[in-house]
Design a protein around this motif. Structure first.
Motif, PDB file in Angstrom:
ATOM      1  N   GLU A 254       0.928  -1.297   0.096  1.00 39.30           N
ATOM      2  CA  GLU A 254       0.311  -0.297  -0.004  1.00 39.30           C
ATOM      3  C   GLU A 254       0.554   1.865   0.051  1.00 39.30           C
ATOM      4  O   GLU A 254       2.099   1.306   0.347  1.00 39.30           O
ATOM      5  N   LYS A 255       0.450   2.330  -0.107  1.00 41.01           N
ATOM      6  CA  LYS A 255       0.818   3.527  -0.252  1.00 41.01           C
ATOM      7  C   LYS A 255       0.587   4.084   1.077  1.00 41.01           C
ATOM      8  O   LYS A 255      -0.786   4.271   1.399  1.00 41.01           O
ATOM      9  N   ASP A 282       4.450   8.688 -11.198  1.00 41.66           N
ATOM     10  CA  ASP A 282       3.789   8.037 -10.955  1.00 41.66           C
ATOM     11  C   ASP A 282       3.770   7.022 -10.614  1.00 41.66           C
ATOM     12  O   ASP A 282       4.388   6.107 -10.815  1.00 41.66           O
ATOM     13  N   TYR A 283       3.715   6.369  -9.246  1.00 38.14           N
ATOM     14  CA  TYR A 283       4.136   5.343  -8.371  1.00 38.14           C
ATOM     15  C   TYR A 283       3.084   4.437  -8.579  1.00 38.14           C
ATOM     16  O   TYR A 283       3.371   2.723  -7.151  1.00 38.14           O
ATOM     17  N   SER A 284       2.739   4.188  -9.111  1.00 41.28           N
ATOM     18  CA  SER A 284       1.256   3.263  -8.787  1.00 41.28           C
ATOM     19  C   SER A 284       1.517   1.882  -8.969  1.00 41.28           C
ATOM     20  O   SER A 284       1.353   1.255  -8.693  1.00 41.28           O
ATOM     21  N   ILE A 287       2.989  -1.409  -6.314  1.00 44.34           N
ATOM     22  CA  ILE A 287       1.797  -1.449  -5.395  1.00 44.34           C
ATOM     23  C   ILE A 287       1.484  -2.744  -5.696  1.00 44.34           C
ATOM     24  O   ILE A 287       1.425  -2.953  -7.081  1.00 44.34           O
TER      25      ILE A 287
END
Length: 692
Positions: A254-255, A282-284, A287
């Motif tokens: 999770e972020k 964007d670091y999504s 996840i």
């Protein structure tokens, strides 16, 4: 009495040996009771102090047991099941203990572990005497009874991790056999209380580790924790990774503010600045992924673990870059992963450097957007087109790994070849059809139908249609192929003249009305034109709406068919006889006619000879004074007599003359006079006087 003490000592020795043989009671060295190192017998009733227990819990339990033993020793035995302490107390009041018996007990005690409960030599002798008295005449106790008695001396420390076997699983609890007198128990909710909330699947007979939560010798169960044991073992592993400077695998789950939570068995924190080698928008994509991490900080007591990927990524990047530079050159084929997509292309991670794959280099065919052929994360092979090491720019191409299809286009698609293709794009002037990847042809609007006037390609085709067409022309140099849709069918214009010869009559529907005429459909898709001059005889510029209406069926006369220019001329007035022909039959040149004036102009006067034919008397033929105008002498409606001086069959015009008529009348009169003159004849002056 000595014999009873000897039996009691033998029983204890047997129990000690059985305890050592029991697999269910395998204890760690640190859990075993301490042995009495040295005891000196100073008389039959000499007092000995118990060994101090380093564990506060054991020391407290020993004191409690000692107090209970002293209390029971003073009570009068009235219960059937007398305890050994009570029997010993009763026997001690009846007879004194001998020195020989005391020495025997001391020797036996030196051979067995000292129990957790600290007792005096006097109490031990009393307990042994009580046991020997109770067992006289009875059978020797079973192994299970001895084991149960020994279990009363086994203690478990809170926080201790022990192994056990799952005995039973219910909705609320899980029972575990850890080799104690009673089962250990923990809540079933611990099975799904892991860090990632994944349920642990257990079944009866499974071997697991648990942690002692509390322990009481008189309790019916031992509270333990499955999750605490798991977490404790995980922390041990994490510490081992730190001590041995090894990386650890974890899953980004999770972020959170400032970073990410990573599951490495426990929740660890990954700062954003240490998650990637370079900052990202964007670091999504992190996840749910599993990576290797370095442990940069560990605080077990506080439960804090801080991780990092940056150093590992930098090391991997440096190694990949070094390997890439050894093989990188123009024309080389390299492997890479799609890093990001833009409107104009895709950036490819080659492992140490990034290359640009332009949208025009993705395929020989048409690519509207890079996302139509690639996705982020795709692994591809591409050829290096251009290389600029100073600016670190690499241009890549996928299509150049395949031969150019235009090199063989002329052989595959020679003029006259019938092809099948898919409509890729629609323009106003035509439709582009894909013959194969990278090869397209154009169907111009003029080549879409033999009979219809197409002003926009969307009238006939739409994007995605599968069509058949005939190749008209191939230009490999300019990468152009001209196609025809209509030539896949027979040209109706080639035989139209045979079906509709000139002079024939046909019925059709009025399709359209314009200023210059009306279009009448004589066959499906083929229209003919009725010009404004062909609606009625004698009307050169008719108004089509006065004669026909759009959508009505009319009969027309075929004037001509021009197959080459795809034109058909029609007429409505030709359906009736030509009044000009009738006029020619009834009127001749030199004929004297009398007709009304229909129009007066500066250059002459028009007389209405028939309903469809007018005649013109030029000003010079009106026989008026030189300075006079036609309008001064003639009015519309006046009947005028004149001679037909000339008929132009080509122009369908009739010219009249009053002057010539008068001249001809004079000449006729002279001829008549000359022919009728007798011997005494009249004078010429008289004849002229009559004419005047």
């Amino acid at each position: 009495m000595v014999q009873g003490w000897e039996q009691s000592a033998a029983i204890k020795k047997n129990m000690s040996r059985n305890e050592q043989k029991s697999q269910e009671y395998t204890m760690k060295p640190e859990e075993q009771p301490t042995m009495t190192e040295e005891k000196q017998v100073q008389g039959t009733e000499s007092d000995q102090q118990p060994e101090q227990n380093s564990n506060p819990t054991e020391e407290k339990a020993a004191e409690t047991t000692k107090e209970e033993t002293a209390e029971t020793a003073t009570e009068t035995p009235e219960v059937k099941d007398e305890s050994p302490a009570e029997v010993v107390a009763e026997q001690s009041t009846e007879e004194p203990k001998s020195t020989e018996t005391t020495d025997t007990v001391e020797e036996e005690k030196a051979e067995q572990p000292t129990p957790v409960e600290a007792t005096t030599d006097e109490e031990s002798e009393a307990a042994a005497d009580e046991e020997s008295t109770e067992k006289e005449g009875d059978e020797e106790e079973s192994f299970e009874d001895l084991l149960a008695k020994y279990d009363s001396f086994r203690e478990y420390r809170p926080g201790e991790i022990v192994s056990g076997t799952v005995v039973s699983i219910t909705e609320k609890d899980v029972l575990v056999d850890i080799g104690a007198r009673v089962e250990a128990v923990f809540s079933a909710s611990e099975l799904n209380a892991t860090e990632n909330n994944e349920e642990v699947q257990l079944k009866d007979g499974d071997k697991i580790n648990v942690m002692i939560v509390r322990f009481s010798p008189v309790s019916n169960s031992i509270p333990v924790s499955f999750e605490r044991a798991r977490v404790s073992q995980v922390w041990d592993e994490i510490e081992a990774h730190v001590n041995e400077e090894r990386t650890i695998k974890g899953k980004v789950i999770e972020k959170v503010k400032g970073g990410f939570i990573v599951d490495i068995g426990v929740r660890a924190f990954l700062p954003t600045s240490l998650a990637t080698m370079k900052p990202q928008k964007d670091y999504s994509g992190l996840i749910g992924e599993v990576y290797d991490f370095n442990i940069v900080k560990l605080q077990r007591r506080r439960g804090n673990v801080i991780l990092s990927r940056k150093e590992l990524l930098q090391k991997e990047y440096d190694e990949s870059r070094k390997a890439l530079l050894e093989v990188l050159k123009e024309g080389a084929v390299v492997k890479g992963k799609v890093k990001s997509l833009t409107d104009y292309g895709a950036f490819i991670d080659l492992g140490g450097m990034d290359g640009l794959l332009h949208v025009t280099d993705m395929s020989w065919g048409r690519v509207a957007h890079p996302k139509d052929v690639l996705n982020v994360g795709d692994e591809i092979e591409a050829k290096v087109l251009r290389l600029d090491m100073e600016k670190e720019k690499i241009s890549l191409s996928i299509k150049h790994m395949l031969p150019d299809p235009w090199l063989s286009a002329f052989e595959k698609y020679s003029p006259g070849t019938k092809i099948s293709g898919k409509v890729l794009n629609i323009a106003t002037y035509g439709a582009f059809v894909e013959l194969e990847a990278g090869v397209e042809g154009l169907i111009h609007v003029s080549e879409m139908s033999w009979t219809k006037v197409i002003r926009n390609a969307s009238q006939m085709l739409k994007k995605g249609d599968l069509v058949e067409a005939i190749v008209l022309d191939v230009d490999p140099e300019n990468r152009k192929i001209s196609l025809s849709l209509r030539q896949t069918k027979e040209n109706p214009w080639e035989t139209l003249g045979q079906r509709f010869p000139g002079g024939s009559r046909v019925k059709g529907k009025v399709r359209n009305i314009t200023e210059f005429g009306a279009f009448v459909e004589i066959e499906e898709g083929i229209d003919g034109l009725v010009h404004v001059s062909d609606f009625a005889w004698g009307v050169k510029n008719a108004n089509p709406s006065d004669y026909v209406k759009k959508g009505e069926e009319v009969e027309v006369y075929i004037l001509s068919v021009d197959s080459e220019n795809q034109k058909v001329s029609l007429s409505i007035k030709k359906l009736t006889p030509d009044p000009w022909v009738e006029f020619l039959n009834d009127f001749k040149e030199g004929q004297i006619v009398k007709a009304p004036v229909v129009r007066v102009t500066d250059f002459g006067v028009f007389l209405k000879l028939t309903d469809f034919v007018d005649g013109l008397i030029h000003q010079g033929d009106l026989n008026i004074e030189r300075n006079a105008k036609p309008a001064d002498v003639f009015k519309e409606g006046d009947d005028v007599q004149a001679m037909i001086s000339r008929i132009s069959r080509k122009d369908k015009k009739v010219y009249l003359s009053i002057r010539r008529m008068i001249v001809e009348e004079e000449r006729r009169a002279i001829r008549e006079y000359t022919n009728n003159q007798d011997g005494g004849g009249a004078k010429m002056g008289d004849f002229m006087k009559d004419l005047m």
